[in-house]
Design a protein around this motif. Structure first.
Motif, PDB file in Angstrom:
ATOM      1  N   LEU A 282    -119.328 -17.731   3.907  1.00 42.66           N
ATOM      2  CA  LEU A 282    -118.100 -18.150   3.229  1.00 42.66           C
ATOM      3  C   LEU A 282    -117.447 -19.342   3.929  1.00 42.66           C
ATOM      4  N   ILE A 283    -117.563 -19.431   5.245  1.00 44.37           N
ATOM      5  CA  ILE A 283    -117.016 -20.585   5.964  1.00 44.37           C
ATOM      6  C   ILE A 283    -117.807 -21.850   5.639  1.00 44.37           C
TER       7      ILE A 283
ATOM      8  N   PHE B 142    -108.342 -24.385  -2.998  1.00 43.08           N
ATOM      9  CA  PHE B 142    -109.300 -23.305  -3.198  1.00 43.08           C
ATOM     10  C   PHE B 142    -109.764 -22.723  -1.868  1.00 43.08           C
ATOM     11  N   VAL B 143    -109.903 -23.573  -0.853  1.00 36.50           N
ATOM     12  CA  VAL B 143    -110.302 -23.104   0.472  1.00 36.50           C
ATOM     13  C   VAL B 143    -109.220 -22.204   1.065  1.00 36.50           C
ATOM     14  N   LEU B 144    -107.957 -22.527   0.849  1.00 38.18           N
ATOM     15  CA  LEU B 144    -106.888 -21.659   1.344  1.00 38.18           C
ATOM     16  C   LEU B 144    -106.980 -20.267   0.726  1.00 38.18           C
ATOM     17  N   PHE B 145    -107.211 -20.203  -0.580  1.00 35.00           N
ATOM     18  CA  PHE B 145    -107.378 -18.901  -1.226  1.00 35.00           C
ATOM     19  C   PHE B 145    -108.642 -18.194  -0.738  1.00 35.00           C
TER      20      PHE B 145
ATOM     21  N   THR C  32    -108.056 -16.712   2.665  1.00 40.08           N
ATOM     22  CA  THR C  32    -107.192 -15.532   2.569  1.00 40.08           C
ATOM     23  C   THR C  32    -107.994 -14.316   2.125  1.00 40.08           C
ATOM     24  N   VAL C  33    -108.834 -14.498   1.136  1.00 40.71           N
ATOM     25  CA  VAL C  33    -109.672 -13.393   0.654  1.00 40.71           C
ATOM     26  C   VAL C  33    -110.659 -12.961   1.729  1.00 40.71           C
ATOM     27  N   THR C  34    -111.228 -13.928   2.465  1.00 37.03           N
ATOM     28  CA  THR C  34    -112.190 -13.564   3.512  1.00 37.03           C
ATOM     29  C   THR C  34    -111.520 -12.812   4.644  1.00 37.03           C
ATOM     30  N   ALA C  35    -110.319 -13.209   5.006  1.00 36.38           N
ATOM     31  CA  ALA C  35    -109.619 -12.498   6.074  1.00 36.38           C
ATOM     32  C   ALA C  35    -109.295 -11.069   5.650  1.00 36.38           C
TER      33      ALA C  35
END
Length: 103
Positions: free
Chosen positions: A42-43, A64-67, A70-73
């Motif tokens: 994902l990174i 989109f990367v910010l979202f 957030t989902v990955t965290a």
């Protein structure tokens, strides 16, 4: 002034992507290694979104990367909490043991 070209960063992103795919495929007995490989995947996708956003002068890739981060965290937090709880109950988090329980 550019330090490195976009092609170099795209190459690094694809390398991270394929390393994480190999980690997911070959580490099927270790749950934590699989989770770490998924995070690296994902990174690498996030890096590619940021690069395309910078290349096309568009901010939507960065949003989109910010979202995505957030989902990955949240996903890694929930996964690690479940692994800790399962380890406290059963004493192991191996896939083989999980398959024996749920099958």
């Amino acid at each position: 002034q550019k330090l490195m070209s976009f092609e170099f960063y795209i190459f690094i992103s694809f390398q991270l992507f394929f390393i994480s795919l190999i980690g997911i495929v070959f580490n099927q007995n270790h749950v934590l290694f699989t989770l770490m490989s998924l995070e690296i995947l994902l990174i690498s996708a996030s890096l590619l979104f940021v690069l395309s956003s910078m290349c096309f002068n568009d901010i939507t890739g960065q949003i989109f990367v910010l979202f995505l981060l957030t989902v990955t965290a949240a996903e890694s937090t929930i996964g690690l909490v479940l692994f800790i709880l399962f380890f406290k109950l059963r004493g192991t988090i191996d896939y083989v043991f999980l398959r024996l329980i749920y099958s």
